[in-house]
Design an enzyme around this catalytic site. Structure first.
Site, PDB file in Angstrom:
ATOM      1  N   ASN B  98       0.712  -1.281  -0.026  1.00  0.00           N
ATOM      2  CA  ASN B  98      -0.058  -0.020  -0.116  1.00  0.00           C
ATOM      3  C   ASN B  98       0.978   1.237  -0.078  1.00  0.00           C
ATOM      4  O   ASN B  98       0.775   1.991   0.962  1.00  0.00           O
ATOM      5  CB  ASN B  98      -0.844  -0.064   1.317  1.00  0.00           C
ATOM      6  N   HIS B 183      -6.650  -9.668   4.240  1.00  0.00           N
ATOM      7  CA  HIS B 183      -7.019  -9.003   5.385  1.00  0.00           C
ATOM      8  C   HIS B 183      -8.836  -9.455   5.535  1.00  0.00           C
ATOM      9  O   HIS B 183      -9.304  -9.071   4.652  1.00  0.00           O
ATOM     10  CB  HIS B 183      -7.010  -7.554   5.087  1.00  0.00           C
ATOM     11  N   HIS B 236      -3.810 -10.059  10.796  1.00  0.00           N
ATOM     12  CA  HIS B 236      -4.495  -9.464  12.058  1.00  0.00           C
ATOM     13  C   HIS B 236      -5.816 -10.038  12.491  1.00  0.00           C
ATOM     14  O   HIS B 236      -6.774  -9.429  12.606  1.00  0.00           O
ATOM     15  CB  HIS B 236      -4.503  -7.855  12.116  1.00  0.00           C
ATOM     16  N   ASP B 309       1.773  -4.453  12.789  1.00  0.00           N
ATOM     17  CA  ASP B 309       0.745  -3.817  12.101  1.00  0.00           C
ATOM     18  C   ASP B 309       0.886  -2.087  12.029  1.00  0.00           C
ATOM     19  O   ASP B 309       0.002  -1.125  11.879  1.00  0.00           O
ATOM     20  CB  ASP B 309      -0.765  -3.842  12.939  1.00  0.00           C
TER      21      ASP B 309
END
Lengths: 323, 431
Positions: B98, B183, B236, B309
């Site tokens: 990203n 995700h 996560h 994270d």
């Protein structure tokens, strides 16, 4: 600190000025029954003495109405309340302009802070916005509606309306009907009315019911007729028309059929049941016009009148700072 | 040939099931020897370091880091990120695609890794974007990115919503023998969402994101994994339902792994009660029951790894009402100390903590590290397990200083980080 007696009429039978433990009014949640009753007592006094209250609590003070959403009703109500207490009012409608220019809420807050207002009345479309502002300005902040969170002065004016008409709140059964999920009015009323001992029912389609709402001490109904059965107060909420276009509910027609208030459904409520609505109404969508205008049953116009009185009590209380 | 010896160290190396006082010798940036006990004599050693009983463990491998560089260097440059990672005891890290531009082609991987290697310090690897521009539609050049060193593929902070696209991506990633990192969040259930759905979201008037959004994507993907045989990694993980799903998939023998991050085992949704945007994270902070499930998953091996994270966020994007505020927080400075909280609270052993932070992520991504085995590259840290400190974002080495753990007391201080046998933290001039 010595107790302040800000107006000369104290001691002549009028209720004492309400004092709050918090210097802001950000929500009903967390307010004690004593604080709420004090605001209602004072509000009732202002309702009887709208222009001859003798209170000049806001003389020399500047009140800024900062509205990020359009609301003629609430803004003018605050403006009138402030002026009746001798305050100077500045209205700032931010809807659109500064937001589009990229100015953040806190930029605006900083700018306003430099003008040293005493009280900031804020309405914003984001939940928590009033609280955020309260941390960044010197003024006392009154929440005039933040997103889906709270609208404390609406709940106070509703309670004032009920109390002046029926004489009490404790033990009453209040059915709040409509778009609970997106309603700050519903949340503030749940907190206030349950704090004062009313039984609260929520009536709405299951798609407009927020998660775990039953943990807030309310009874939930998805059937209007049983939801308002024997209720003393039927409080209707506005449903935005775009939520009736196949998203949350299938159509306006179906919504009015299942959840709109008409004479037949109202007959299920207690014989002397009263009707409330925070406005603005969608006539024929959530409430039948004839019922809304029935002076025997509808408190809707009294609510508007009580709005000024309740807000006078709030403005007066925050002008004195935290007790 | 120079021999450096670190002795009187409490060596914790889960790759060899070692947990005791001993010493290691380093030659040419590699571990040449590791022995428990006290060395008889140091005659052959050129440089001696008495560790005074500090923990000596393999360096952390942080498998989920967002680099603001390239694209948003004003938030954090690659050099402050790497310096902060070294301070946090991290010797290798894997960056999400990203960035701006998105890492969706081989040259972007080359460029980022090359720049990082010029700066030195922790070894940086990158994930390739699974789809062009991370838009979730067209497949990116996964094969060319794999050749350029992509350690896995992911759509970053969003899930692949389309099932056919996902099926093809898993099949293709499997062919390239790279894991797919998901995700897990169903976008249609969470669009416009502001926090975890529940009593707290209702009280606060914030739009809820139902926890089912995680397990729905995960369960769909597991059916696709069963068919493709792909290696699939859940990033996560934060809900009980998803953790139970991973537990069942592992029992079935599917190639599934999972990581979580400190907020999900140390905080719950109640933290949002004051609308403090430092607690706005993605996925959102969950219920207390979910938090307990994350701890159970870390203890019983269902969750394989803990990642920071790390996500640099503009302060302006956080000083907003909760709804429009940006999600994310800084993480590399605090990864070790926060994870050690689980050790101090007796949920997991110290060895398990090191496994979660080092061995497991290096195995999942096939990144060098995670072991003190003789012959391995000398990437290790020395830290004091019981030394306490208070987390203050202002003191972070990272330029990204927003943390949900502001003023949170922790125990565990990194004294030294060594990479390739060379001290990377504290920087040599300060040592």
């Amino acid at each position: 600190m010595t107790k302040q007696t800000p107006n000369a009429n104290s001691g002549h039978g009028q209720p004492e000025v309400a004092r709050l433990s918090n210097r802001h009014i950000l929500g009903i949640e967390g307010m004690s029954p004593l604080e709420i009753r004090a605001l209602l007592d004072r509000g009732s006094y202002f309702a009887d003495h709208p222009t001859d209250s003798g209170s000049t609590a806001l003389r020399g003070k500047t009140i800024v109405n900062l509205f990020y959403e359009n609301s003629t009703r609430t803004r003018t109500s605050f403006e009138l309340a402030a002026k009746r207490l001798g305050g100077s009012v500045l209205n700032i409608a931010v809807a659109g302009s500064s937001v589009k220019k990229g100015e953040t809420l806190l930029d605006t807050a900083t700018t306003l802070n430099a003008m040293h207002p005493d009280i900031l009345v804020v309405r914003h479309n984001c939940s928590g916005a009033a609280r955020l502002l309260s941390r960044h300005v010197d003024a006392a902040v009154i929440n005039a509606g933040d997103g889906r969170h709270e609208h404390p002065t609406q709940a106070l004016l509703d309670a004032l309306t009920i109390r002046r008409r029926i004489g009490r709140i404790e033990g009453l059964t209040v059915a709040i009907c409509g778009d609970i999920a997106n309603s700050r009015v519903a949340r503030s009323n749940i907190h206030l009315l349950s704090t004062l001992g009313a039984n609260i029912r929520l009536v709405c389609p299951s798609t407009l019911l927020p998660a775990a709402i039953d943990q807030m001490g309310v009874d939930v109904y998805t059937d209007m007729e049983s939801g308002i059965a024997d209720a003393d107060i039927v409080m209707m909420l506005r449903l935005q028309t775009e939520r009736m276009a196949g998203t949350e509910t299938p159509s306006q027609r179906e919504y009015f059929n299942l959840f709109g208030l008409n004479k037949d459904k109202l007959n299920r409520a207690a014989p002397k049941a009263l009707i409330m609505h925070p406005g603005p109404m969608n006539r024929g969508v959530e409430i039948d016009s004839a019922i809304a205008d029935d002076v025997e049953k509808s408190l809707i116009h009294i609510q508007v009148e009580m709005g000024v009185a309740a807000r006078m009590a709030c403005l007066e209380a925050v002008s004195l700072g935290a007790a | 040939m120079t021999i450096s010896r670190f002795y009187n160290a409490h060596i914790v190396d889960p790759s060899q099931s070692i947990d005791g006082i001993g010493y290691i010798d380093i030659v040419d940036g590699k571990i040449s020897d590791l022995q428990l006990g006290t060395p008889g004599k140091h005659d052959t050693v050129d440089k001696l370091t008495d560790c005074n009983g500090a923990i000596l463990a393999p360096g952390l491998v942080d498998m989920r880091v967002q680099s603001a560089d390239p694209g948003a260097e004003h938030l954090e440059s690659l050099s402050t990120l790497l310096a902060a990672a070294a301070k946090g005891g991290i010797t290798a890290l894997a960056c999400l695609p990203n960035t701006r531009p998105v890492i969706d082609e081989a040259s972007a991987i080359d460029s980022l890794c090359l720049r990082a290697s010029r700066i030195g310090g922790p070894r940086l690897s990158a994930y390739g974007a699974a789809t062009k521009g991370l838009l979730g539609a067209e497949m990116a050049e996964l094969g060319l990115m794999a050749d350029a060193g992509a350690v896995g593929f992911t759509n970053g902070t969003t899930a692949i919503a389309d099932s056919l696209t996902m099926r093809r991506l898993l099949a293709y990633a499997s062919m390239l023998d790279r894991p797919f990192i998901q995700h897990c969040e169903d976008p249609s259930l969470t669009e416009n969402g502001e926090m975890n759905e529940g009593e707290t979201s209702t009280r606060l008037g914030l739009i809820g994101m139902p926890s089912e959004a995680e397990v729905i994507i995960l369960e769909r993907d597991l059916h696709l994994v069963r068919r493709s045989g792909a290696r699939y990694h859940v990033a996560h993980i934060s809900t009980r339902a998803a953790i139970e799903s991973v537990r069942r998939a592992k029992a079935e023998g599917l190639g599934v792994t999972a990581d979580t991050a400190p907020p999900y085992f140390l905080l719950n949704e109640l933290a949002v009660s004051t609308y403090n945007t430092a607690f706005k994270l993605s996925p959102p902070l969950r219920s207390e029951d979910d938090r307990q499930a994350v701890i159970e998953g870390l203890a019983d091996g269902t969750i394989d790894a803990v990642a920071s994270d790390h996500m640099p966020v503009d302060r302006d994007a956080k000083t907003q009402p909760f709804g429009p505020a940006a999600p994310g927080a800084s993480g590399v400075d605090t990864l070790l100390a926060l994870t050690l909280t689980l050790v101090h609270q007796n949920h997991i052993s110290l060895s398990r903590a090191i496994e979660l932070l080092s061995l497991a992520p290096s195995t999942i991504l096939d990144i060098e590290g995670g072991t003190l085995m003789p012959g391995a590259t000398a990437n290790f840290i020395l830290f004091r397990l019981d030394s306490s400190w208070i987390i203050k974002g202002a003191d972070f080495a990272s330029n990204s200083r927003i943390t949900p753990f502001e003023s949170h007391p922790v125990q565990g201080v990194v004294d030294f980080t060594y990479i390739n046998g060379v001290q990377a933290y504290p920087p040599a001039e300060l040592a």
